[in-house]
Design a protein around this motif. Structure first.
Motif, PDB file in Angstrom:
ATOM      1  N   MET A 104      -3.407  -5.281 -14.947  1.00  6.29           N
ATOM      2  CA  MET A 104      -3.733  -5.365 -13.528  1.00  6.29           C
ATOM      3  C   MET A 104      -2.925  -6.462 -12.843  1.00  6.29           C
ATOM      4  O   MET A 104      -3.078  -6.699 -11.665  1.00  6.29           O
ATOM      5  N   GLU A 105      -2.080  -7.157 -13.614  1.00  9.48           N
ATOM      6  CA  GLU A 105      -1.286  -8.260 -13.080  1.00  9.48           C
ATOM      7  C   GLU A 105      -0.290  -7.760 -12.034  1.00  9.48           C
ATOM      8  O   GLU A 105       0.074  -8.472 -11.120  1.00  9.48           O
ATOM      9  N   LYS A 106       0.167  -6.513 -12.183  1.00  8.77           N
ATOM     10  CA  LYS A 106       1.133  -5.951 -11.248  1.00  8.77           C
ATOM     11  C   LYS A 106       0.482  -5.761  -9.876  1.00  8.77           C
ATOM     12  O   LYS A 106      -0.605  -5.213  -9.767  1.00  8.77           O
ATOM     13  N   ALA A 107       1.155  -6.225  -8.864  1.00  5.58           N
ATOM     14  CA  ALA A 107       0.622  -6.145  -7.504  1.00  5.58           C
ATOM     15  C   ALA A 107       0.622  -4.701  -7.001  1.00  5.58           C
ATOM     16  O   ALA A 107       1.430  -3.887  -7.411  1.00  5.58           O
ATOM     17  N   VAL A 108      -0.291  -4.413  -6.091  1.00  8.30           N
ATOM     18  CA  VAL A 108      -0.293  -3.128  -5.412  1.00  8.30           C
ATOM     19  C   VAL A 108       0.872  -3.161  -4.433  1.00  8.30           C
ATOM     20  O   VAL A 108       0.969  -4.060  -3.606  1.00  8.30           O
ATOM     21  N   ASP A 109       1.789  -2.208  -4.538  1.00  9.19           N
ATOM     22  CA  ASP A 109       2.979  -2.209  -3.688  1.00  9.19           C
ATOM     23  C   ASP A 109       2.862  -1.294  -2.480  1.00  9.19           C
ATOM     24  O   ASP A 109       3.609  -1.431  -1.523  1.00  9.19           O
ATOM     25  N   GLN A 110       1.962  -0.329  -2.541  1.00 11.77           N
ATOM     26  CA  GLN A 110       1.786   0.565  -1.392  1.00 11.77           C
ATOM     27  C   GLN A 110       0.439   1.252  -1.482  1.00 11.77           C
ATOM     28  O   GLN A 110      -0.160   1.330  -2.548  1.00 11.77           O
ATOM     29  N   ILE A 111      -0.014   1.720  -0.336  1.00 12.26           N
ATOM     30  CA  ILE A 111      -1.231   2.521  -0.280  1.00 12.26           C
ATOM     31  C   ILE A 111      -0.930   3.770   0.535  1.00 12.26           C
ATOM     32  O   ILE A 111      -0.071   3.757   1.413  1.00 12.26           O
ATOM     33  N   GLU A 112      -1.624   4.823   0.215  1.00 12.98           N
ATOM     34  CA  GLU A 112      -1.568   6.053   0.990  1.00 12.98           C
ATOM     35  C   GLU A 112      -3.000   6.420   1.306  1.00 12.98           C
ATOM     36  O   GLU A 112      -3.824   6.540   0.410  1.00 12.98           O
ATOM     37  N   THR A 113      -3.301   6.557   2.578  1.00 10.48           N
ATOM     38  CA  THR A 113      -4.671   6.819   2.994  1.00 10.48           C
ATOM     39  C   THR A 113      -4.664   7.622   4.291  1.00 10.48           C
ATOM     40  O   THR A 113      -3.639   8.199   4.667  1.00 10.48           O
ATOM     41  N   THR A 114      -5.783   7.613   4.982  1.00 10.67           N
ATOM     42  CA  THR A 114      -5.944   8.396   6.205  1.00 10.67           C
ATOM     43  C   THR A 114      -6.362   7.494   7.355  1.00 10.67           C
ATOM     44  O   THR A 114      -7.164   6.576   7.184  1.00 10.67           O
ATOM     45  N   ILE A 115      -5.839   7.778   8.529  1.00  9.57           N
ATOM     46  CA  ILE A 115      -6.213   7.058   9.750  1.00  9.57           C
ATOM     47  C   ILE A 115      -7.523   7.643  10.273  1.00  9.57           C
ATOM     48  O   ILE A 115      -7.662   8.866  10.370  1.00  9.57           O
ATOM     49  N   THR A 116      -8.482   6.771  10.609  1.00 12.36           N
ATOM     50  CA  THR A 116      -9.720   7.255  11.228  1.00 12.36           C
ATOM     51  C   THR A 116      -9.736   6.991  12.727  1.00 12.36           C
ATOM     52  O   THR A 116     -10.467   7.644  13.454  1.00 12.36           O
ATOM     53  N   ALA A 117      -8.924   6.018  13.181  1.00 15.07           N
ATOM     54  CA  ALA A 117      -8.821   5.722  14.614  1.00 15.07           C
ATOM     55  C   ALA A 117      -7.510   5.002  14.879  1.00 15.07           C
ATOM     56  O   ALA A 117      -7.009   4.273  14.033  1.00 15.07           O
TER      57      ALA A 117
END
Length: 179
Positions: A104-117
């Motif tokens: 888990m040491e590796k950083a999160v480099d991107q996220i993919e999600t949905t816009i609600t507003a």
């Protein structure tokens, strides 16, 4: 120099070494011992007498359950920790012992999600995402007004900044505001 003074000097130097950034980079965060309340439960296994071992487990598991109920102890598996790291994406945080597991040491480099507003802001749009996180466009680049339900990808960019894309529209600079 007296033994007492040498000991104090040695402790002071050890404290400085631990506090220095170069030491922090070389020492694994996961090397820290588990909380005492957890160690107490594990130590019960070493008791040879079955009745004493059971009494030890009963006492210490009870203390463990009470600590969790009182919110003095939090228990999470790797999936929950990964989700927490994902939820903190975009914030500048110090390295924390709770995220010290090697995989888990590796950083999160991107996220993919949905816009609600999406609402107009000072330099573009302010987005609320499915998890409640709020992000603001920072570059004033023109784009069609994003609609609720639109997919968004946010990834790390240069010098601690972030870059967002919505569908096939041109990318834009974006920063995390909070929840």
């Amino acid at each position: 120099m007296a033994l007492h003074s040498k000991l104090n000097l040695g402790l002071a130097l050890a404290g400085l070494a631990i506090a220095s950034p170069s030491f922090a980079k070389t020492q694994p965060l996961s090397a820290a011992p588990p909380p005492k309340i957890f160690s107490d439960v594990i130590q019960c296994r070493a008791i040879a007498d079955a009745a004493q071992r059971l009494a030890c487990f009963d006492q210490n598991v009870g203390a463990l359950a009470a600590a969790q109920q009182n919110r003095d102890l939090f228990v999470a598996d790797k999936d929950a920790m990964r989700e927490a790291r994902r939820g903190l994406f975009g914030f500048s945080l110090p390295k924390m012992r709770i995220f010290a597991d090697d995989d888990m040491e590796k950083a999160v480099d991107q996220i993919e999600t949905t816009i609600t507003a999406a609402v107009p802001g000072q330099r573009g749009y302010i987005f609320t995402l499915k998890d409640g996180a709020r992000w603001a466009q920072t570059d004033g680049a023109y784009m069609d007004r994003p609609k609720a339900g639109s997919p968004i990808k946010i990834k790390r960019a240069a010098l601690g900044s972030f870059f967002g894309t919505i569908g096939s529209q041109p990318g834009f600079r974006i920063e995390r505001l909070g929840n």
